[in-house]
Design a protein around this motif. Sequence first.
Motif, mmCIF file in Angstrom:
data_model
loop_
_atom_site.group_PDB
_atom_site.id
_atom_site.type_symbol
_atom_site.label_atom_id
_atom_site.label_comp_id
_atom_site.label_asym_id
_atom_site.label_seq_id
_atom_site.Cartn_x
_atom_site.Cartn_y
_atom_site.Cartn_z
ATOM 1 N N ALA A 2 0.828 -1.205 0.000
ATOM 2 C CA ALA A 2 0.000 0.000 0.000
ATOM 3 C C ALA A 2 0.859 1.250 0.000
ATOM 4 O O ALA A 2 0.473 2.275 -0.557
ATOM 5 N N LYS A 3 2.035 1.173 0.626
ATOM 6 C CA LYS A 3 2.918 2.332 0.660
ATOM 7 C C LYS A 3 3.345 2.715 -0.757
ATOM 8 O O LYS A 3 3.383 3.889 -1.100
ATOM 9 N N ASN A 4 3.648 1.730 -1.591
ATOM 10 C CA ASN A 4 4.042 2.012 -2.963
ATOM 11 C C ASN A 4 2.883 2.570 -3.775
ATOM 12 O O ASN A 4 3.077 3.432 -4.625
ATOM 13 N N THR A 5 1.679 2.075 -3.520
ATOM 14 C CA THR A 5 0.505 2.582 -4.229
ATOM 15 C C THR A 5 0.254 4.037 -3.853
ATOM 16 O O THR A 5 -0.059 4.858 -4.719
ATOM 17 N N ASP A 6 0.388 4.347 -2.569
ATOM 18 C CA ASP A 6 0.211 5.725 -2.125
ATOM 19 C C ASP A 6 1.243 6.640 -2.769
ATOM 20 O O ASP A 6 0.921 7.751 -3.196
ATOM 21 N N LEU A 7 2.471 6.184 -2.841
ATOM 22 C CA LEU A 7 3.531 6.977 -3.452
ATOM 23 C C LEU A 7 3.240 7.222 -4.925
ATOM 24 O O LEU A 7 3.403 8.337 -5.424
ATOM 25 N N PHE A 9 0.320 7.274 -6.356
ATOM 26 C CA PHE A 9 -0.817 8.188 -6.436
ATOM 27 C C PHE A 9 -0.373 9.626 -6.188
ATOM 28 O O PHE A 9 -0.787 10.547 -6.903
ATOM 29 N N ILE A 10 0.486 9.835 -5.205
ATOM 30 C CA ILE A 10 0.977 11.182 -4.911
ATOM 31 C C ILE A 10 1.803 11.720 -6.071
ATOM 32 O O ILE A 10 1.662 12.887 -6.460
#
Length: 76
Positions: A2-7, A9-10
């Motif tokens: 999820a951390k990579n997905t958030d990154l 997206f940002i």
Amino acid sequence: MAKNTDLAFILALVIIGMFIPFLGSITLTYGFELGKIATAFGYFLLIFGIELGLVYLYFAINAKIAKKKIQKYRPK
């Protein structure tokens, strides 16, 4: 994961956010010629991608060096 997905997206939001003022400035400079705007933005994204890659490489190398230094002081 999820951390990579958030990154991702940002980063996508940042690129879209950079496109809006870029589009306005290119339109004022060249007029609304879609070919020139797309080419200029493509070059901009290429240069931005190279810069982002270099920053990532810098942090990855520093993280490895720091990890080695920390491992040196940890009890075995």
